[in-house]
Scaffold this motif. Structure first.
Motif, PDB file in Angstrom:
ATOM      1  N   GLN A 502       0.893  -1.293   0.039  1.00  0.00           N
ATOM      2  CA  GLN A 502       0.037  -0.143   0.067  1.00  0.00           C
ATOM      3  C   GLN A 502       0.817   1.198  -0.061  1.00  0.00           C
ATOM      4  O   GLN A 502       0.659   2.018  -0.624  1.00  0.00           O
ATOM      5  CB  GLN A 502      -1.035   0.028   1.166  1.00  0.00           C
ATOM      6  CG  GLN A 502      -1.769   1.036   1.270  1.00  0.00           C
ATOM      7  CD  GLN A 502      -3.424   0.382   1.306  1.00  0.00           C
ATOM      8  OE1 GLN A 502      -3.661  -0.824   1.886  1.00  0.00           O
ATOM      9  NE2 GLN A 502      -4.398   1.120   0.549  1.00  0.00           N
ATOM     10  N   THR A 543      -6.906  -7.770  -3.305  1.00  0.00           N
ATOM     11  CA  THR A 543      -7.852  -6.900  -3.021  1.00  0.00           C
ATOM     12  C   THR A 543      -7.348  -5.337  -3.024  1.00  0.00           C
ATOM     13  O   THR A 543      -8.056  -4.500  -3.560  1.00  0.00           O
ATOM     14  CB  THR A 543      -8.408  -7.025  -1.409  1.00  0.00           C
ATOM     15  OG1 THR A 543      -7.332  -7.104  -0.754  1.00  0.00           O
ATOM     16  CG2 THR A 543      -9.451  -8.169  -1.165  1.00  0.00           C
ATOM     17  N   LEU A 544      -5.910  -5.234  -2.846  1.00  0.00           N
ATOM     18  CA  LEU A 544      -5.439  -3.834  -2.958  1.00  0.00           C
ATOM     19  C   LEU A 544      -5.346  -3.574  -4.429  1.00  0.00           C
ATOM     20  O   LEU A 544      -5.410  -2.157  -4.623  1.00  0.00           O
ATOM     21  CB  LEU A 544      -4.270  -3.688  -2.151  1.00  0.00           C
ATOM     22  CG  LEU A 544      -4.108  -4.077  -0.604  1.00  0.00           C
ATOM     23  CD1 LEU A 544      -2.672  -3.946  -0.037  1.00  0.00           C
ATOM     24  CD2 LEU A 544      -4.997  -3.040  -0.208  1.00  0.00           C
ATOM     25  N   LEU A 546      -7.360  -4.377  -6.786  1.00  0.00           N
ATOM     26  CA  LEU A 546      -8.718  -4.265  -7.015  1.00  0.00           C
ATOM     27  C   LEU A 546      -8.976  -2.863  -6.730  1.00  0.00           C
ATOM     28  O   LEU A 546      -9.626  -2.066  -7.412  1.00  0.00           O
ATOM     29  CB  LEU A 546      -9.657  -5.183  -6.538  1.00  0.00           C
ATOM     30  CG  LEU A 546     -10.868  -5.260  -6.958  1.00  0.00           C
ATOM     31  CD1 LEU A 546     -11.197  -5.619  -8.536  1.00  0.00           C
ATOM     32  CD2 LEU A 546     -12.003  -6.202  -6.113  1.00  0.00           C
ATOM     33  N   GLN A 547      -8.746  -2.419  -5.467  1.00  0.00           N
ATOM     34  CA  GLN A 547      -8.984  -1.029  -4.956  1.00  0.00           C
ATOM     35  C   GLN A 547      -8.316  -0.075  -6.012  1.00  0.00           C
ATOM     36  O   GLN A 547      -8.558   1.213  -6.053  1.00  0.00           O
ATOM     37  CB  GLN A 547      -8.438  -0.768  -3.700  1.00  0.00           C
ATOM     38  CG  GLN A 547      -9.224  -1.585  -2.727  1.00  0.00           C
ATOM     39  CD  GLN A 547      -8.880  -1.580  -1.081  1.00  0.00           C
ATOM     40  OE1 GLN A 547      -7.853  -0.680  -1.080  1.00  0.00           O
ATOM     41  NE2 GLN A 547      -9.288  -2.450  -0.483  1.00  0.00           N
ATOM     42  N   LEU A 548      -7.103  -0.296  -6.556  1.00  0.00           N
ATOM     43  CA  LEU A 548      -6.417   0.530  -7.412  1.00  0.00           C
ATOM     44  C   LEU A 548      -7.226   0.777  -8.772  1.00  0.00           C
ATOM     45  O   LEU A 548      -7.027   1.770  -9.370  1.00  0.00           O
ATOM     46  CB  LEU A 548      -5.182  -0.056  -7.863  1.00  0.00           C
ATOM     47  CG  LEU A 548      -4.034   0.763  -8.467  1.00  0.00           C
ATOM     48  CD1 LEU A 548      -3.451   2.037  -7.412  1.00  0.00           C
ATOM     49  CD2 LEU A 548      -2.495  -0.286  -8.605  1.00  0.00           C
TER      50      LEU A 548
END
Lengths: 871, 405
Positions: A502, A543-544, A546-548
């Motif tokens: 992150q 998941t990170l 995907l958040q991007l």
């Protein structure tokens, strides 16, 4: 008329834009209206001693441009036009050109020399203008030195334009004789001497036979070495350029001369002016290139049958060469790191040092280490930077065993220098060196890891901190992070970078938003690094990633908001869109690779596609390509769902296929057609008429870059496989095209390596097309449509087998086609197949291949043939 | 001064990320193309070999498709066949097993050309591993288990164990006692079809592949049942007398040169006696051995009662009145008892069967009895082929010298 032309030519160079424009238009009109008269009057202008030098020179340049162009198809057109001109006009033009070589005006002579070479480039291969070389050679013996000079210049240009096989050996011998004589110190006029040296540079490619003759070679080399010691700087520079060219062309003949060459290059690097010193360094870089190639190709393992043996010149010169190169490193220029085009002796020396390391491996390390140790802590930044650069340069080549212990000691020092050194150059080079450490000594294949749980956090912290430094340092820090991430590419389910993921992503995004991110490629470096971090991430951070997606989507959305941009702004917008589309492509490919992550991603698919379509609407070549690449990945991830985007996307697909000029765009689009075929299967059918029309046009175009043709053939196979027997309606167009391409690519006699590679990629494309078509028709009632083509396909297979120059990929595809033929046509082709060479010798060869995938294809083919015969 | 064009820009990486993206894309596309073509080839080698052996069945299988598609009938579209679902798959697999005939005489060259091994008692089934799951289907096509296994693509593990679309098909017997699939033959492995390979090759590959994949290892999270290859090559006395980890149900004889062939084949044979099987004599629907031998036959349009062989053997004929009276239809399976008249043979061929109609079979029945089964059961009751007979044949030198006089 002649008067008018002079004025037009002068006006065309006017500082007044409207005058210039009018003159250019008139000239263009004249050219289109009456080409022979146009060319004739230009040559008349050039030859006329009463005309101003400016109009004469421009006349010559326009004439030259009427004979040659960069684009292949345009060049071809111009050549045809010249060849079709009336012979009388042509001979008058040529006479005028030859006459101009004696002009007292230097620009006129020089321009005429270039035009003559262009005409020769067209006519000599056609066996025309055979008296040219004879008359030039006789010119050389004329008294006025300026005629001798321009004649030698013409011979040099001629050698540049004409391929050696268009000139008979007798003429080659005579050209080399006058050129080498002109170079020798006995030539009193320096203009003549310089013209001769430059002519030799171009004539070296013609001198194969002469370089094989000991006496002639000795003579040429003696004269070149003498010229390299000439009093005139330009002579020395030109002579060293000849030596550079000789190093790569005649490496294997150099042994007797290396002692002398070493002495004069060493002296030049140490003492001469920069322009000469750079060429002297380039000589050694070229020798390194040759030895690296030889050693890579033969793995250092010499047998009697290898073409060129390594003479280990670099290894022999090592003890003296390395100190000379290390000295150059101390001659840095201020601000060289900010200037993209900078090139100076320190940069050339460092580049050469890196090549030496690759050529000799471990042996360089003990020679460089004392220099590093002595200089790395000195107060003068030049010494610290040179030491760091030397260290970074030798990281590729020597074995990890040799380097790892040193790196383990140096790593801490580097990390501290990157944050604490007061000088930006030192920090820049330190960040670059860290990148090289991670590139060559970090990764799953290394025995001893240099990055441990103990230092990983510190490394990441330092690199992220450097991303806030000046743009050139920040960009290099991104580069280091790129290779740090790459080293964890196949680390398994858990990556040491996961805890920092992150933070890293945030720092990179921040870097892209810096106001000065446009300097020193910082923004590009930050996005490229983000891509690599995503590519090498594991499921832990899915998941990170995907958040991007919405973050990058928003960035892309923002680029689309700007209105009425200047052309400069438009270019910047296009670049940024390219970077963002590239980033989305990497994310799509990452998340699309597994079922679980794909599911989460698909919620964004509609919006992403919408953004891509808007990017297309902005129209800029590089974006077009990046968005196209990304759409290919999206189609792959979506599968049949992609059908819903086709109505809107189709026109851009067609535009991409029509983009002849930017062939990369065309090539990428062809690949996307394949992705779409595999995603949609027979649902692609409604679009196939348009796609097929465009692909067939592309194939028959001589404007399209040849590298796009093999993928187009493969793409025909993709379409056929997707549409099955519905491909019927395209057979009558596709098959003849495949057939003639197959005939052209069956034989490679006399081709060079590059041509053989291209031919193999063409064969592979053609064979993939045959496979797709045969498989698509399998078990249909229409297989009889294919039977007439079977003999030709078999003949193609037989002939490429007999040619014995297939690469492994072609072999696998080819043996597969044989199986497809048997499988689809069955007993219809049984006898035909049995009688072919391919079904016996070729198949047996493939069955005993060491390449698993060839063997696998061959085993399947064997089964298919057995079935076809027994059916 | 500018650097020479071909020198790597100072302090820059050798390859641009865009170039890398292009190359990765090309790699992915080439791989997808290769996968797509291999998929067609592999499927083809499976389906076509079946089609050529069982043309009627192939048509039956694909009929549901032909209704949906506009393709003309009698046409096998491989790309559609690859997407078969539900009932179609059930029907298709129901017809794929190689069914040994019952041994009613001893083949020549028994010692040279035949493998013999102890048949495990249990449920005969096809095990299909593909797309991350493993499914076992019994002879009638119904699913026995659906589970993860170490076969290629047999479980959804992190590391794919083979190309995504490849599949494996094994011919097995599930043995309840030790919850093990005993593999008696291999049909496809990792997308490659072995239908057309001789038995000795199939058995050899089976052993090495099973070992390699880890499927013969103990059960685990990603591998629910152990797979164990039966020992094919021990010879008759060992197969008959040696202890096995499983309960024996007779002996199987496989011809070494025979390809895998769906349906009944005389190149694989089954033989039983009371020492090596609990089920020598057939039981009736109540699980008892009936006094009279019973047979199951299929009723045809013309009233003939036939076996499941291809071509079928006609055992008897029912007259149409009788058929109507019993409410029978063509295609029904009927059970009959063999009366005291028994079976009479002339020159090895069935001449007459003395049958008595018992009733219609239950709906679960998918096949009639084969001729060899009926005859074997008949012999078992009257004059069985004994182990000693087999032993004599197995010890006989091969008759490779044939005098031509």
């Amino acid at each position: 008329m002649a008067m008018e032309v002079t004025q037009l030519l002068l006006n065309a160079q006017s500082i007044d834009g409207s005058v210039r424009k009018q003159a250019e238009d008139s000239l263009k009109q004249f050219q289109e209206h009456n080409l022979p008269a146009f060319l004739f009057s230009l040559s008349g202008e050039l030859a006329n001693e009463d005309k101003p030098a400016d109009s004469r020179k421009l006349a010559g340049l326009i004439l030259k441009n009427a004979l040659d162009a960069k684009e292949q198809h345009r060049k071809f057109e111009l050549v045809q036009r010249w060849l079709m001109l009336d012979a009388t006009v042509k001979s008058q033009i040529k006479a005028g050109l030859l006459k101009t070589l004696s002009s007292p005006v230097p620009d006129a002579r020089s321009t005429a020399a270039q035009v003559i070479a262009k005409v020769a480039g067209i006519e000599l291969p056609q066996k025309q203008w055979s008296e040219l070389i004879g008359s030039l050679l006789s010119n050389v013996h004329q008294l006025p030195p300026h005629v001798k000079q321009s004649t030698l210049e013409t011979l040099g240009y001629l050698c540049e334009e004409v391929s050696p096989d268009a000139v008979e050996q007798d003429h080659v011998n005579k050209i080399l004789t006058v050129v080498v004589q002109g170079m020798s110190s006995s030539e009193g006029n320096n203009d003549v001497r310089l013209a001769a040296i430059r002519a030799l540079y171009n004539a070296l490619g013609f001198a194969q036979a002469n370089f094989s003759n000991d006496m002639e070679r000795d003579y040429i080399m003696r004269v070149v070495c003498e010229a390299a010691l000439s009093k005139e700087e330009k002579n020395r520079q030109a002579a060293f350029e000849c030596l550079v060219s000789i190093a790569s062309m005649y490496y294997e003949k150099l042994t007797p001369y290396m002692n002398d060459i070493f002495t004069i290059t060493a002296k030049a690097v140490r003492e001469d002016v920069e322009s000469v010193a750079l060429q002297a360094i380039e000589f050694w870089s070229s020798i390194c290139d040759e030895e690296i190639d030889i050693l890579e190709e033969y793995g250092g393992d010499f047998t009697g049958d290898s073409d060129v043996q390594c003479s280990y010149f670099v290894k022999q010169a090592l003890n003296v060469l390395v100190p000379i190169l290390l000295e150059t490193l101390l001659k840095q220029e201020e601000d060289q790191d900010q200037d993209e085009g900078a090139w100076n002796i320190a940069m050339a020396g460092g580049t050469c040092l890196g090549l030496v390391a690759r050529a000799v491996g471990d042996d360089i390390v003990p020679l460089v280490m004392p220099f590093i140790e002595e200089n790395i802590t000195k107060p003068d930044w030049r010494q610290r930077e040179a030491a760091t650069y030397a260290f970074g340069s030798i990281l590729e080549g020597p074995s990890p065993d040799k380097l790892t212990p040193i790196v383990n000691v140096a790593l801490n020092f580097m990390l501290s220098a990157l944050t604490k050194d007061p000088n930006t150059h030192v920090k820049d080079t330190t960040a670059w060196t860290l990148g090289r450490i991670f590139e060559f000594l970090h990764g799953s294949t290394m025995d001893a890891p240099i990055i441990t749980p103990g230092n990983c956090q510190q490394i990441v912290t330092v690199l992220l901190q450097s991303m806030t430094d000046v743009p050139n340092v920040a960009g290099k820090a991104c580069g280091a992070l790129y290779f740090l991430a790459q080293g964890y590419e196949d680390v398994g389910p858990s990556s040491p970078l996961t805890p920092y993921f992150q933070e890293i992503v945030q720092a990179l995004l921040t870097a892209t938003h810096r106001e000065d991110a446009g300097e020193c490629r910082l923004r590009t470096a930050a996005y490229e690094t983000l891509n690599e971090v995503v590519r090498c991430s594991t499921d832990e951070t899915a998941t990170l990633v995907l958040q991007l997606v919405p973050v990058i989507m928003l960035e892309l959305h923002n680029t689309l908001e700007g209105q009425k941009l200047s052309s400069d702004e438009r270019e910047k917008q296009g670049e940024l869109q390219g970077l963002l589309c590239g980033c989305l492509q990497v994310i799509i490919q990452k998340l699309g690779a597994s079922e679980q992550t794909k599911y989460g991603f698909m919620q964004f698919a509609d919006q992403i596609m919408g953004l891509f379509l808007r990017v297309f609407a902005c129209k800029s070549a590089t974006v077009h390509e990046e968005a196209m690449l990304a759409i290919g990945s999206l189609a792959y991830a979506c599968g049949p769902e992609f059908a819903k985007y086709m109505p809107e996307f189709y026109k851009y697909l067609e535009m991409g296929l029509q983009n002849f000029e930017e062939y990369q765009v065309c090539s990428v689009t062809v690949g996307v057609v394949g992705d779409i075929c595999r995603a949609l299967e027979n649902k692609v059918l409604p679009y196939c008429d348009g796609i097929m029309t465009q692909l067939l046009k592309d194939l028959s175009s001589n404007q399209l870059h040849r590298s796009v043709k093999p993928p187009i053939f493969s793409c025909l196979g993709d379409i056929a496989l997707a549409t099955g027997q519905d491909f019927e309606k395209y057979l009558m167009y596709a098959m003849p095209m495949l057939q003639s391409a197959a005939e052209l690519s069956a034989h490679t006699a006399g081709a060079d390596d590059e041509m053989i590679d291209y031919t193999n990629s063409l064969r592979n494309g053609i064979l993939e097309a045959y496979s797709g078509i045969l498989q698509g028709f399998k078990n249909s009632t229409k297989i009889q449509l294919l039977i007439p083509y079977a003999p030709h396909i078999l003949q193609f297979l037989d002939s490429i087998y007999m040619e014995k120059d297939m690469d492994d990929l072609v072999m696998r595809t080819a043996i597969g086609v044989l199986g497809d033929l048997a499988d689809t046509l069955g007993s219809n082709a049984g006898t035909m197949i049995q009688n072919s060479l391919s079904s016996r010798d070729f198949l047996n060869e493939c069955l005993s291949s060491e390449d698993g995938s060839i063997k696998e294809s061959a085993e399947w083919t064997k089964l298919a043939i057995t079935r076809a015969i027994s059916a | 001064m500018a650097p020479p064009d071909f020198r790597r820009p100072f302090k820059r990486a050798a390859v641009s990320d865009q170039q890398r993206r292009r190359e990765l894309t090309l790699e992915r596309q080439a791989q997808s193309r290769h996968d797509a073509q291999q998929r067609v080839r592999n499927l083809a080698s499976t389906i076509i070999s079946l089609q050529s052996q069982e043309p009627d069945d192939a048509d039956v299988v694909l009929e549901p498709y032909l209704e949906e598609s506009e393709a003309p009938p009698k046409e096998l579209d491989i790309r559609r066949a690859s997407r078969m679902r539900g009932e179609q798959v059930r029907n298709w697999f129901a017809r794929q097993l190689m069914l040994p005939e019952w041994m009613i005489d001893i083949p020549d060259n028994l010692s040279q050309d035949w493998y013999v091994f102890a048949r495990p008692a249990g449920k005969r089934c096809f095990v299909v591993a593909s797309n991350g799951t493993t499914v076992s289907r019994q002879r009638n096509g119904s699913i026995l288990h659906c589970f993860p296994s170490a076969l290629p693509n047999g479980a959804k593990t992190r590391e794919p164990s083979g190309p995504a679309h490849s599949y494996s098909i094994l011919d097995c017997i599930f043995h309840e006692g030790d919850q093990t699939y005993y593999v008696i033959d291999m049909v496809c492995w990792g997308g490659c079809s072995y239908y057309d390979c001789p038995a000795d090759f199939r058995f050899y590959w089976l052993n090495s592949k099973l070992e390699e994949s880890g499927a013969s290892g103990p059960p685990s999270y990603y591998h629910k049942y152990r797979f164990s290859a039966v020992t094919h090559e021990k010879g008759l006395p060992a197969a008959y007398t040696d202890a096995t980890p499983y309960v024996k149900d007779g002996l199987l004889f496989y011809n070494k040169h025979a390809h895998y062939q769906s349906g009944n084949t005389p190149l694989a044979l089954v033989w039983k006696d009371v020492k090596c099987s609990q089920y020598v004599l057939d039981t009736d629907s109540t699980g008892q051995v009936p006094d009279q031998q019973q047979v199951v036959l299929e009723l045809q349009e013309d009233g003939n009662l036939i076996t499941s062989d291809d071509p079928p053997i006609i055992f008897a004929r029912l007259n149409s009145e009788f058929i109507q009276q019993l409410g029978l239809h063509s295609g029904n399976f009927v059970r009959c008892a063999i009366n005291d008249g028994g079976l009479s043979f002339v020159e090895g061929k069935l001449e007459k069967a003395d049958l008595k109609y018992i009733g219609k079979c239950s709906r679960g029945r998918a096949f009639a009895d084969s001729y060899s089964k009926v005859v074997f059961q008949h012999m078992a009751r009257h004059s069985p082929l004994t182990y000693d007979d087999l032993l004599v044949a197995a010890n006989k030198a091969p008759s490779d010298v044939e005098m031509a006089g």
